[in-house]
Design an enzyme around this catalytic site. Structure first.
Site, PDB file in Angstrom:
ATOM      1  N   SER A 108       1.268   6.546   2.425  1.00  0.00           N
ATOM      2  CA  SER A 108       2.024   7.520   3.216  1.00  0.00           C
ATOM      3  C   SER A 108       3.226   8.054   2.449  1.00  0.00           C
ATOM      4  CB  SER A 108       2.520   6.877   4.514  1.00  0.00           C
ATOM      5  OG  SER A 108       1.457   6.326   5.229  1.00  0.00           O
ATOM      6  N   GLU A 148      -9.692  -1.677   5.718  1.00  0.00           N
ATOM      7  CA  GLU A 148      -8.519  -1.944   6.563  1.00  0.00           C
ATOM      8  C   GLU A 148      -8.964  -2.260   7.995  1.00  0.00           C
ATOM      9  OE1 GLU A 148      -5.812   1.388   6.986  1.00  0.00           O
ATOM     10  OE2 GLU A 148      -4.125   0.054   7.355  1.00  0.00           O
ATOM     11  N   GLN A 185       0.863  -1.193   0.000  1.00  0.00           N
ATOM     12  CA  GLN A 185       0.000   0.000   0.000  1.00  0.00           C
ATOM     13  C   GLN A 185       0.896   1.240   0.000  1.00  0.00           C
ATOM     14  OE1 GLN A 185      -1.656   0.692   3.806  1.00  0.00           O
ATOM     15  NE2 GLN A 185      -3.266   2.076   3.115  1.00  0.00           N
ATOM     16  N   GLY A 186       0.857   2.017  -1.079  1.00  0.00           N
ATOM     17  CA  GLY A 186       1.666   3.229  -1.178  1.00  0.00           C
ATOM     18  C   GLY A 186       0.806   4.457  -0.938  1.00  0.00           C
TER      19      GLY A 186
HETATM   20  C1  FAD Z   1       4.322  -0.619  11.377  1.00  0.00           C
HETATM   21  C2  FAD Z   1       3.788   0.368  10.383  1.00  0.00           C
HETATM   22  C3  FAD Z   1       3.375  -0.056   9.136  1.00  0.00           C
HETATM   23  C4  FAD Z   1       2.895   0.853   8.204  1.00  0.00           C
HETATM   24  N1  FAD Z   1       2.526   0.394   6.958  1.00  0.00           N
HETATM   25  C5  FAD Z   1       2.121   1.289   6.014  1.00  0.00           C
HETATM   26  C6  FAD Z   1       1.819   0.854   4.684  1.00  0.00           C
HETATM   27  O1  FAD Z   1       1.909  -0.339   4.357  1.00  0.00           O
HETATM   28  N2  FAD Z   1       1.464   1.778   3.763  1.00  0.00           N
HETATM   29  C7  FAD Z   1       1.358   3.109   4.073  1.00  0.00           C
HETATM   30  O2  FAD Z   1       0.991   3.877   3.199  1.00  0.00           O
HETATM   31  N3  FAD Z   1       1.641   3.561   5.321  1.00  0.00           N
HETATM   32  C8  FAD Z   1       2.025   2.675   6.292  1.00  0.00           C
HETATM   33  N4  FAD Z   1       2.347   3.116   7.558  1.00  0.00           N
HETATM   34  C9  FAD Z   1       2.322   4.558   7.810  1.00  0.00           C
HETATM   35  C10 FAD Z   1       1.199   5.017   8.713  1.00  0.00           C
HETATM   36  O3  FAD Z   1      -0.033   4.920   8.056  1.00  0.00           O
HETATM   37  C11 FAD Z   1       1.547   6.465   9.092  1.00  0.00           C
HETATM   38  O4  FAD Z   1       2.714   6.429   9.883  1.00  0.00           O
HETATM   39  C12 FAD Z   1       0.424   7.120   9.846  1.00  0.00           C
HETATM   40  O5  FAD Z   1      -0.655   7.342   8.995  1.00  0.00           O
HETATM   41  C13 FAD Z   1       0.866   8.441  10.471  1.00  0.00           C
HETATM   42  O6  FAD Z   1       1.433   9.272   9.511  1.00  0.00           O
HETATM   43  P1  FAD Z   1       2.844   9.985   9.753  1.00  0.00           P
HETATM   44  O7  FAD Z   1       3.809   8.937  10.220  1.00  0.00           O
HETATM   45  O8  FAD Z   1       3.170  10.776   8.530  1.00  0.00           O
HETATM   46  O9  FAD Z   1       2.602  10.963  10.975  1.00  0.00           O
HETATM   47  P2  FAD Z   1       1.856  12.380  10.925  1.00  0.00           P
HETATM   48  O10 FAD Z   1       0.567  12.246  10.190  1.00  0.00           O
HETATM   49  O11 FAD Z   1       2.821  13.407  10.454  1.00  0.00           O
HETATM   50  O12 FAD Z   1       1.542  12.596  12.445  1.00  0.00           O
HETATM   51  C14 FAD Z   1       2.532  13.037  13.383  1.00  0.00           C
HETATM   52  C15 FAD Z   1       1.856  13.197  14.738  1.00  0.00           C
HETATM   53  O13 FAD Z   1       0.805  14.197  14.651  1.00  0.00           O
HETATM   54  C16 FAD Z   1      -0.440  13.637  15.068  1.00  0.00           C
HETATM   55  N5  FAD Z   1      -1.529  14.179  14.240  1.00  0.00           N
HETATM   56  C17 FAD Z   1      -1.576  14.214  12.884  1.00  0.00           C
HETATM   57  N6  FAD Z   1      -2.750  14.763  12.475  1.00  0.00           N
HETATM   58  C18 FAD Z   1      -3.447  15.056  13.593  1.00  0.00           C
HETATM   59  C19 FAD Z   1      -4.739  15.635  13.827  1.00  0.00           C
HETATM   60  N7  FAD Z   1      -5.536  16.002  12.813  1.00  0.00           N
HETATM   61  N8  FAD Z   1      -5.143  15.784  15.129  1.00  0.00           N
HETATM   62  C20 FAD Z   1      -4.345  15.397  16.156  1.00  0.00           C
HETATM   63  N9  FAD Z   1      -3.105  14.871  15.984  1.00  0.00           N
HETATM   64  C21 FAD Z   1      -2.666  14.686  14.726  1.00  0.00           C
HETATM   65  C22 FAD Z   1      -0.296  12.140  14.853  1.00  0.00           C
HETATM   66  O14 FAD Z   1      -1.169  11.416  15.691  1.00  0.00           O
HETATM   67  C23 FAD Z   1       1.168  11.899  15.203  1.00  0.00           C
HETATM   68  O15 FAD Z   1       1.323  11.792  16.606  1.00  0.00           O
HETATM   69  C24 FAD Z   1       2.814   2.229   8.522  1.00  0.00           C
HETATM   70  C25 FAD Z   1       3.223   2.663   9.786  1.00  0.00           C
HETATM   71  C26 FAD Z   1       3.707   1.753  10.712  1.00  0.00           C
HETATM   72  C27 FAD Z   1       4.143   2.252  12.061  1.00  0.00           C
END
Ligand code: FAD
Length: 381
Positions: free
Chosen positions: A130, A245, A127-128
Site C-alpha cells: 500500500s 493471504e 509487506q510493502g
Molecule cells: C490493520 C491494517 C493493517 C494493514 N497492513 C498492511 C500491510 O502490512 N501492508 C500493506 O501493504 N498494506 C497494509 N494495510 C493497508 C490495506 O491493505 C489498505 O488500507 C487497503 O488495501 C485499502 O487501501 P486504502 O487504505 O488506500 O483505501 P482506498 O483503496 O483508497 O479505498 C478508499 C475507499 O474506497 C473504496 N474503494 C476502493 N476501490 C473501490 C472499488 N473498486 N469499488 C468500490 N469501492 C472501492 C474502499 O473500499 C474504501 O472504502 C493494512 C491496513 C490495515 C487497516
C-alpha cells in the site's frame, strides 16, 4: 467433506493442545489480541518455540523445512491457537505471504537464503504494497525502482506496513517502467529493511498501539538478485502473495471469533437475562459463527482438491469482519456505561475491529470480487 477429525487429525489436535497447555505461560494467554504480536523479544522467543515443536510452516514442503502436512492440519492449528488464546507466530507475513511467494517465484539462492529463517523467526518480514495513492488499486503503485547495472535504486513511500518496525525484510511492489501499460510496469523486490536509505515511522492507531508504519525509501540500492520473478512481472507475483493471504486465514479468523462469541455469551448470561431482543442478537452472532465455520470447511475442501484457495476466502473475510464489529459493539451495549470506562479486552477489541473491514481487502473490494468471480456479474470497471 468429513467434518470430524480423522484419526491422524485427532492425534495432532490432542498433541497440540497438550503442548500449548505445557508451553504457553498463563500470563500470555487471552491477551488483547494485538500487543503481544509486536513485543519483539517475547514474540521471537515464542515463535522459535513453535518452530522447534514443528508447528511453523505446517503445510510447507519438507524440502523447505516445513512439515508437509495437509491444509486441514493448518486449520486445526489455527483453531487450537485461538482457543488457547495464544499469540501468533511473529512472522505471519513471512509464513503466510513472503515464504509461499518465494517458493513459487524465487531462485534457489533466494529460497536458500530466506525460507528456513522465516520458519525459525530469525527473519521477520513486512509487506510493502500500500501507498498513500495506491491501496485497493495496487497497480497504481508509484514507488520507483530504477535499474542501474546490477542494482535497482528505490525511491518512494509505503504506508500501513504491519511489522515494518521490527522487520528484517520487506516484500516490495515497485514501479520499474512508468511508460509501460497498466499492470506491466511493476517489479517485485525483496528489500533489506536495514539497508541505508530505509526509514520506518510507526503510525499510532485508535487502539493506542503502533501496529503499522510508513516506510520511506531514499536511494535504497537493492541488488537485482533480490528481484522475485522477472522485471515488469510484479503484478503476477503480487497475485500469488494475495492469494495466499486469504488461504486458510478464514480458520484463524473464525476461531478468534469463536473466542469472542463465547465471551459475549458470558456477558449476556450476567447482564441480559430478561431482554429478549438482546438475547436474539447474541443468538444471531452464534448462528453467524456456525455459518462461517461450515463455509471454512467448504473452502478447505476446494483448497485440498485444487491446491489453490477458492473465492470462499473472500466471503469469509467479509462476513467475519462485519460480524466482529457487530459482536464487539453488542458486548459494549450489554456491559453498559461501565464497559466504556474500563480499557480492557472488549474496548481494545472494539477499537481494533474498525480496521477489520479495511485490512486484507476492504469490504467493498471483497463484494466486487464475490460479485464478479462467484456470481458472474459484470465487472465494476
Ligand atoms: C490493520 C491494517 C493493517 C494493514 N497492513 C498492511 C500491510 O502490512 N501492508 C500493506 O501493504 N498494506 C497494509 N494495510 C493497508 C490495506 O491493505 C489498505 O488500507 C487497503 O488495501 C485499502 O487501501 P486504502 O487504505 O488506500 O483505501 P482506498 O483503496 O483508497 O479505498 C478508499 C475507499 O474506497 C473504496 N474503494 C476502493 N476501490 C473501490 C472499488 N473498486 N469499488 C468500490 N469501492 C472501492 C474502499 O473500499 C474504501 O472504502 C493494512 C491496513 C490495515 C487497516
Amino acid at each position: 467433506m468429513e467434518l470430524r477429525d480423522t484419526p491422524e487429525e485427532a492425534v495432532f489436535r490432542a498433541e497440540l493442545r497438550a503442548w500449548l497447555d505445557a508451553s504457553l505461560p498463563e500470563a500470555r494467554r487471552g491477551g488483547r489480541g494485538g500487543a503481544e504480536r509486536f513485543d519483539d523479544a517475547f514474540g521471537r522467543e515464542w515463535s522459535r518455540k513453535l518452530h522447534d515443536a514443528g508447528y511453523a510452516g505446517l503445510t510447507w514442503p519438507t524440502e523447505y523445512g516445513g512439515a508437509g502436512a495437509p491444509y486441514s492440519f493448518q486449520a486445526i492449528f489455527y483453531e487450537e491457537m485461538a482457543r488457547a488464546q495464544a499469540p501468533a507466530h511473529v512472522g505471519v507475513i513471512g509464513l503466510g505471504m513472503a515464504g509461499p511467494t518465494i517458493m513459487a517465484h524465487g531462485t534457489d539462492e533466494q529460497k536458500q537464503a530466506h525460507l528456513a529463517k522465516i520458519l525459525s523467526a530469525e527473519e521477520i518480514w513486512c509487506q510493502g504494497f500500500s501507498e498513500p495513492g495506491a491501496g485497493s488499486d495496487l497497480a497504481a503503485a508509484r514507488t520507483r525502482a530504477e535499474r542501474r547495472d546490477d542494482v535497482y535504486v528505490v525511491n518512494g513511500q509505503k504506508v500501513w506496513s504491519s511489522f515494518a518496525h521490527i522487520a528484517d525484510y520487506c516484500i516490495l511492489i515497485t514501479l520499474s517502467d512508468p511508460d509501460a501499460p497498466r499492470y506491466r510496469g511493476l517489479t517485485y523486490l525483496i528489500v533489506d529493511m536495514h539497508a541505508p536509505g530505509v526509514e520506518v515511522r510507526p503510525l499510532r492507531q485508535i487502539t493506542g498501539e503502533a501496529e503499522f508504519n510508513e516506510i520511506f525509501f531514499s536511494d535504497v540500492e537493492v541488488p537485482v538478485s533480490n528481484r522475485l520473478g522477472e522485471e515488469g512481472q510484479g503484478w503476477q507475483v503480487a497475485m500469488t502473495t494475495l492469494l495466499h493471504e486469504r488461504g486458510t486465514l478464514g480458520f484463524a479468523l473464525t476461531a478468534a471469533l469463536e473466542v469472542g462469541v463465547s465471551r459475549l455469551v458470558e456477558v449476556a448470561r450476567e447482564r441480559a437475562n430478561d431482554d429478549s431482543s438482546l438475547r436474539q442478537r447474541v443468538a444471531s452472532e452464534w448462528i453467524e459463527l456456525q455459518a462461517l465455520r461450515f463455509t471454512n470447511y467448504r473452502a478447505l475442501g476446494t483448497y485440498q482438491r485444487s491446491g489453490v484457495p477458492g473465492p470462499e476466502g473472500s466471503g469469509v473475510k467479509l462476513r467475519w469482519s462485519e460480524a466482529n464489529q457487530r459482536l464487539t459493539k453488542l458486548a459494549r451495549e450489554l456491559r453498559g456505561p461501565e464497559g466504556i470506562l474500563d480499557d480492557g479486552w472488549w474496548n481494545h477489541q472494539q477499537l481494533r475491529s474498525r480496521g477489520n473491514t479495511i485490512e486484507a481487502g476492504t469490504s467493498e473490494v471483497l463484494r466486487n470480487i464475490i460479485a464478479e468471480r462467484v456470481l458472474g456479474l459484470p465487472r465494476s470497471r
